[in-house]
Design an enzyme around this catalytic site. Structure first.
Site, PDB file in Angstrom:
ATOM      1  N   ARG A   1       0.835  -1.202   0.000  1.00  0.00           N
ATOM      2  CA  ARG A   1       0.000   0.000   0.000  1.00  0.00           C
ATOM      3  C   ARG A   1       0.871   1.255   0.000  1.00  0.00           C
ATOM      4  O   ARG A   1       2.005   1.247   0.469  1.00  0.00           O
ATOM      5  CB  ARG A   1      -0.911   0.016   1.223  1.00  0.00           C
ATOM      6  CG  ARG A   1      -1.838  -1.194   1.337  1.00  0.00           C
ATOM      7  CD  ARG A   1      -2.643  -1.129   2.620  1.00  0.00           C
ATOM      8  NE  ARG A   1      -3.570  -2.253   2.751  1.00  0.00           N
ATOM      9  CZ  ARG A   1      -3.269  -3.396   3.362  1.00  0.00           C
ATOM     10  NH1 ARG A   1      -2.058  -3.573   3.890  1.00  0.00           N
ATOM     11  NH2 ARG A   1      -4.166  -4.372   3.451  1.00  0.00           N
TER      12      ARG A   1
ATOM     13  N   LYS B   1      -2.051  -2.589   7.398  1.00  0.00           N
ATOM     14  CA  LYS B   1      -3.417  -2.264   7.771  1.00  0.00           C
ATOM     15  C   LYS B   1      -3.873  -3.199   8.879  1.00  0.00           C
ATOM     16  O   LYS B   1      -3.706  -4.409   8.799  1.00  0.00           O
ATOM     17  CB  LYS B   1      -4.336  -2.400   6.548  1.00  0.00           C
ATOM     18  CG  LYS B   1      -5.721  -1.830   6.759  1.00  0.00           C
ATOM     19  CD  LYS B   1      -6.496  -1.851   5.461  1.00  0.00           C
ATOM     20  CE  LYS B   1      -7.866  -1.218   5.627  1.00  0.00           C
ATOM     21  NZ  LYS B   1      -8.631  -1.216   4.351  1.00  0.00           N
TER      22      LYS B   1
ATOM     23  N   HIS C   1      -3.365   3.108  -5.841  1.00  0.00           N
ATOM     24  CA  HIS C   1      -3.850   1.817  -5.353  1.00  0.00           C
ATOM     25  C   HIS C   1      -4.125   0.846  -6.498  1.00  0.00           C
ATOM     26  O   HIS C   1      -4.161  -0.371  -6.294  1.00  0.00           O
ATOM     27  CB  HIS C   1      -5.120   2.020  -4.527  1.00  0.00           C
ATOM     28  CG  HIS C   1      -5.341   0.951  -3.503  1.00  0.00           C
ATOM     29  ND1 HIS C   1      -4.512   0.767  -2.414  1.00  0.00           N
ATOM     30  CD2 HIS C   1      -6.302  -0.017  -3.406  1.00  0.00           C
ATOM     31  CE1 HIS C   1      -4.944  -0.247  -1.688  1.00  0.00           C
ATOM     32  NE2 HIS C   1      -6.022  -0.744  -2.276  1.00  0.00           N
TER      33      HIS C   1
ATOM     34  N   ARG D   1      -1.594  -1.828  -6.848  1.00  0.00           N
ATOM     35  CA  ARG D   1      -1.781  -2.960  -5.933  1.00  0.00           C
ATOM     36  C   ARG D   1      -2.818  -3.931  -6.516  1.00  0.00           C
ATOM     37  O   ARG D   1      -2.619  -5.151  -6.501  1.00  0.00           O
ATOM     38  CB  ARG D   1      -2.226  -2.436  -4.579  1.00  0.00           C
ATOM     39  CG  ARG D   1      -2.545  -3.498  -3.520  1.00  0.00           C
ATOM     40  CD  ARG D   1      -2.802  -2.793  -2.197  1.00  0.00           C
ATOM     41  NE  ARG D   1      -3.454  -3.642  -1.209  1.00  0.00           N
ATOM     42  CZ  ARG D   1      -2.820  -4.470  -0.384  1.00  0.00           C
ATOM     43  NH1 ARG D   1      -1.503  -4.582  -0.445  1.00  0.00           N
ATOM     44  NH2 ARG D   1      -3.476  -5.180   0.511  1.00  0.00           N
TER      45      ARG D   1
ATOM     46  N   HIS E   1      -4.021  -9.300   3.721  1.00  0.00           N
ATOM     47  CA  HIS E   1      -5.450  -9.318   4.038  1.00  0.00           C
ATOM     48  C   HIS E   1      -5.695 -10.254   5.215  1.00  0.00           C
ATOM     49  O   HIS E   1      -5.288 -11.408   5.190  1.00  0.00           O
ATOM     50  CB  HIS E   1      -6.267  -9.804   2.840  1.00  0.00           C
ATOM     51  CG  HIS E   1      -6.320  -8.827   1.713  1.00  0.00           C
ATOM     52  ND1 HIS E   1      -6.621  -9.195   0.402  1.00  0.00           N
ATOM     53  CD2 HIS E   1      -6.111  -7.483   1.684  1.00  0.00           C
ATOM     54  CE1 HIS E   1      -6.598  -8.115  -0.356  1.00  0.00           C
ATOM     55  NE2 HIS E   1      -6.285  -7.077   0.387  1.00  0.00           N
TER      56      HIS E   1
ATOM     57  N   TYR F   1     -10.534  -9.817  -6.213  1.00  0.00           N
ATOM     58  CA  TYR F   1      -9.750  -9.894  -7.444  1.00  0.00           C
ATOM     59  C   TYR F   1     -10.228 -10.984  -8.405  1.00  0.00           C
ATOM     60  O   TYR F   1      -9.625 -11.199  -9.447  1.00  0.00           O
ATOM     61  CB  TYR F   1      -8.274 -10.094  -7.099  1.00  0.00           C
ATOM     62  CG  TYR F   1      -7.747  -8.950  -6.295  1.00  0.00           C
ATOM     63  CD1 TYR F   1      -7.487  -7.723  -6.892  1.00  0.00           C
ATOM     64  CD2 TYR F   1      -7.572  -9.060  -4.925  1.00  0.00           C
ATOM     65  CE1 TYR F   1      -7.047  -6.644  -6.151  1.00  0.00           C
ATOM     66  CE2 TYR F   1      -7.131  -7.984  -4.175  1.00  0.00           C
ATOM     67  CZ  TYR F   1      -6.871  -6.781  -4.799  1.00  0.00           C
ATOM     68  OH  TYR F   1      -6.445  -5.713  -4.061  1.00  0.00           O
TER      69      TYR F   1
END
Length: 292
Positions: free
Chosen positions: A129, A154, A220, A223, A246, A255
């Protein structure tokens, strides 16, 4: 003070700094809207507030933030029923924007400075990120293991990201030229100040236009492109999930948006049956009569 209690509770439970700031802002907006303490509000007031947010065309993500912040606040005083009239906002699933590999090459080829070239090469080749890039320290780069250590991604989770050979070569050149001290990418204000997210975003949009890419995209998007291209190359979702950091694989499922052209290139299982040949049977109707 209840605000301080809320912040302390979030810190204890390991909330990310950005989340703490967002939730605090949400409660400030709520307080200013009614011009009185949240302690004086009723469930109908919270309903009216969310109606106001909807009429203001707030995004799904924004509504979810407000809901989570307000729920946390009232949980501290055992008044969760304050949200009983408000349904939990749901984020609509969207198809993310993805650059083709040709567009990626065009983007990187149109970088005007070496600084731009290494940052956007790193972003695409690792899938990290933009917020993780600006916080990278020199010590986070492990050339020997071909890995990038993300100390606090994150949700506060640490992980390792890929360091491609081509990216590593560019990084070594960059470090020789720019001689960073602590932050890998530093600001014009000094080597002890991290580069700003805004400056990277501005550089990206400039380069996207130079490359003639009409498709909408942000930093982004690199990514998203990283993850999508790995998926198209046959890598499993679990591996991609770990690389992206994640916590829930449901996020990685975003995705699974391959194009119709990709779907049509899939080989039907019928093609793998060796002893089946077209025309080996006459066409028959339900009564066994042959069609002529």
């Amino acid at each position: 003070m209840l605000k301080d209690k809320m912040i302390s509770d979030m810190i204890v439970h390991g909330y990310a700094t950005k989340t703490i700031r967002n939730y605090t802002t949400c409660m400030t907006v709520l307080t200013r809207y009614f011009q009185k303490s949240p302690l004086e509000l009723e469930p109908t007031d919270i309903y009216k507030f969310f109606l106001y947010l909807r009429l203001e065309n707030r995004s799904d993500s924004s509504l979810i933030n407000f809901y989570s912040a307000i729920l946390l606040f009232y949980s501290l005083i055992d008044r969760k029923e304050m949200l009983q009239l408000v349904p939990l906002p749901k984020r609509k699933r969207t198809v993310v924007s993805v650059f083709s590999q040709t567009e990626i090459v065009s983007l990187l080829s149109n970088c005007c400075t070496f600084w731009e070239k290494i940052i956007f090469t790193l972003l695409y080749s690792s899938g990290i990120r933009i917020g993780e890039v600006v916080n990278l320290q020199i010590s986070d780069i492990d050339f020997e293991r071909k890995a990038i250590f993300i100390e606090s991604g994150k949700g506060g989770h640490a992980r390792y990201a890929l360091l491609a050979d081509k990216t590593a070569a560019l990084l070594k050149q960059y470090m020789e030229i720019y001689n960073p001290k602590s932050y890998l990418f530093f600001s014009h204000k000094g080597k002890d100040v991290a580069v700003s997210i805004r400056s990277i975003q501005a550089a990206f949009q400039k380069i996207r236009k130079l490359a003639g890419i009409q498709k909408y995209g942000t930093v982004h998007t690199l990514r998203h492109s990283f993850a999508t291209h790995l998926l198209e190359d046959g890598y499993g979702l679990v591996y991609i999930q770990k690389l992206l950091g994640h916590a829930d694989i449901k996020t990685t499922l975003l995705y699974l948006h391959v194009s119709p052209e990709s779907l049509l290139q899939i080989t039907s299982p019928l093609e793998k049956i060796g002893n089946f040949k077209p025309g080996m049977f006459e066409s028959q109707n339900q009564y066994g009569l042959q069609f002529r």
